[in-house]
Motif scaffolding. Sequence first.
Motif, PDB file in Angstrom:
ATOM      1  N   ARG A  13       1.141  -1.367   0.224  1.00 23.35           N
ATOM      2  CA  ARG A  13      -0.067  -0.125   0.216  1.00 23.35           C
ATOM      3  C   ARG A  13       0.754   1.323  -0.116  1.00 23.35           C
ATOM      4  N   VAL A  17       1.185   4.350  -3.112  1.00 22.99           N
ATOM      5  CA  VAL A  17       1.118   5.932  -3.029  1.00 22.99           C
ATOM      6  C   VAL A  17       2.718   6.314  -2.753  1.00 22.99           C
ATOM      7  N   ASP A 150      -5.231   1.418   5.680  1.00 26.78           N
ATOM      8  CA  ASP A 150      -5.879   2.150   4.123  1.00 26.78           C
ATOM      9  C   ASP A 150      -6.323   3.551   4.805  1.00 26.78           C
ATOM     10  N   ARG A 151      -6.914   3.359   6.162  1.00 25.68           N
ATOM     11  CA  ARG A 151      -7.759   4.356   6.313  1.00 25.68           C
ATOM     12  C   ARG A 151      -6.764   5.676   6.843  1.00 25.68           C
ATOM     13  N   ARG A 154      -4.780   6.968   3.809  1.00 24.72           N
ATOM     14  CA  ARG A 154      -5.562   8.330   3.547  1.00 24.72           C
ATOM     15  C   ARG A 154      -5.809   9.519   4.451  1.00 24.72           C
ATOM     16  N   GLU A 155      -5.532   9.659   5.762  1.00 27.50           N
ATOM     17  CA  GLU A 155      -5.622  10.577   6.694  1.00 27.50           C
ATOM     18  C   GLU A 155      -4.517  11.640   6.727  1.00 27.50           C
ATOM     19  N   TYR A 157      -2.402  11.191   4.425  1.00 30.18           N
ATOM     20  CA  TYR A 157      -2.470  12.365   2.913  1.00 30.18           C
ATOM     21  C   TYR A 157      -3.439  13.446   2.778  1.00 30.18           C
ATOM     22  N   ILE A 158      -4.324  12.717   3.277  1.00 33.57           N
ATOM     23  CA  ILE A 158      -5.540  14.148   3.150  1.00 33.57           C
ATOM     24  C   ILE A 158      -5.071  15.424   3.974  1.00 33.57           C
ATOM     25  N   ILE A 185      -6.544   2.720  -2.481  1.00 33.99           N
ATOM     26  CA  ILE A 185      -6.357   4.141  -1.433  1.00 33.99           C
ATOM     27  C   ILE A 185      -7.096   5.547  -1.994  1.00 33.99           C
ATOM     28  N   ASP A 186      -8.487   5.480  -1.731  1.00 39.01           N
ATOM     29  CA  ASP A 186      -9.207   7.080  -2.258  1.00 39.01           C
ATOM     30  C   ASP A 186      -8.691   8.149  -1.459  1.00 39.01           C
ATOM     31  N   LEU A 187      -7.739   8.772  -2.260  1.00 39.51           N
ATOM     32  CA  LEU A 187      -6.929  10.723  -2.036  1.00 39.51           C
ATOM     33  C   LEU A 187      -7.317  11.272  -2.045  1.00 39.51           C
TER      34      LEU A 187
END
Length: 563
Positions: A13, A17, A150-151, A154-155, A157-158, A185-187
């Motif tokens: 993962r 990214v 994944d969470r 994502r967090e 990065y976001i 992963i939805d970024l």
Amino acid sequence: MSDITLGRYLFERLNQVKVQTIFGLPGDFNLSLLDKIYEVDGLRWAGNANELNAAYAADGYSRVKGLSAIITTFGVGELSALNGIAGSYAEHVGVLHIVGVPSISSQAKQLLLHHTLGNGDFTVFHRMSQNISQTTAFIKDINSAPAEIDRCIREAYIFQRPVYLALPANLVDDLVSTDLLKTPIDLSLKANDEEAENEVVQTVLELVAKAENPVILVDACASRHSVKEETKALIDATQFPTFVTPMGKGAVDEQHPRFGGVYVGTLSKPDVKAQVENADLVLSVGALLSDFNTGSFSYSYKTKNIVEFHSDHIKIRNATFPGVQFHSVLKKLNEQIGPIVKDYKPYPVPKVSLTTAPTAPETPLTQEWLWTRISSWLREGDVVITETGTSAFGIVQSRFPTNTTGISQVLWGSIGYSVGAALGAVAAAEEVDREKRVLLFVGDGSLQLTVQEISTMIRWGLTPYIFVLNNAGYTIERLIHGEKASYNDVQPWDHLSLLKTFGAKDYESIRVSTTGEFDKLANDEAFSKNSKIRLVEIMLPVMDAPLNLVKQAQITAATNASK
């Protein structure tokens, strides 16, 4: 393979990214996890000298690539990293802090294990990290583990903040479905509330329509939260005079004809101060209004027409729009602002001299001369890292070429940060473009805190330029208090022997003391080519400092003494 281990899942993962160098140190609770790094093509385990340096390196890496990862072991390792993690939290830097923790059965039995406090509490260090993390996860169930990983990614990065992820030693070899890796992963950012966003845009357009002397002021979070392109589009569309803060250096193309310099409140150049403070509209992008970033809070706008664009809210005068993110607001504003500013007549912006005054070659080096001369040696694409102290203040008076990245820790201000950050930045730069130069400017005092990380740079054949500003100790502290106090002294080192001591084979070590020696070096084409690791010792007077640092130190000393 239909299944892979949880440990490999994590690294696959991260690889997806573009996190390709993993920082940290081995410890018995993370060793099985570290084995999995070598199963993923393209990943590198940096192997730092200590956890604090590793955290600094992760911070520097993330500032170049947008996300990073550090692995420590339970208790002793993770606590050593927390100063660096706190700095990343304060300065909006996305770091995934992965901690190898004891097995679930050991925790359940509350065994008196090493690295614990001896009280059976295995969550205490997790709780310590919660206040300096965007979110945390303490994995206990293999079934939910992939989603939690994944969470966390994502967090981090976001939100561009550290995230804490604890992985029990017994779970990293448990299997999860390989199919989970097929869904990226939805970024992406969530959409703003449309009604609130439209209200923001219309209100800003109305303010712009009425303004006669508007300015744009760009700060650190424009870089951290990736709105540099939107900010450039706003400058191009409006032609408003544009300034940056010390933390914002590198967020704007300083070769742009509408760039006017660095605004630091009362510490600004007089023409910069006058133009910003006499504006009747200030469009502020990504502000982090700390003391050293604002000249000890000495911003003195003569207008209340201030629009603050932030990553998670917008503020217009006294009205705040929570949850409205600046990415799409700036895009929508750029689409609509053209007709509003069609009659705007750009007025001149302040200019900065990039030419040093003529000096005899034997003239001793000074900070004032050095930072002006550095501007003409920098080249497009450079990554410039400055240490808290004379370097961070001196770089303010330089002018960056196009596409230059500036890295400094103005808010958190942990002395020694820059050396570890340089390792991370040069590792990231190598992954992006092997020709990209990374330039570290660090004082002789600060260097002594984190010098071991130079060995990690050498280990991986990395080629930064390390400029050691030798002014015999902690000059920034001397300026604030204790000019002749022995606690501001450091043991003199033989800096020219450092690279050899750490095992470098192809390297260059140089000492310069005069303007002529520095000019000769800067004019040497071979020296300017990013081909080997270099250490340049720059000899400077003990109390010599950039003028803005002298003024800031006076303000800080007065603040510290106030009752």
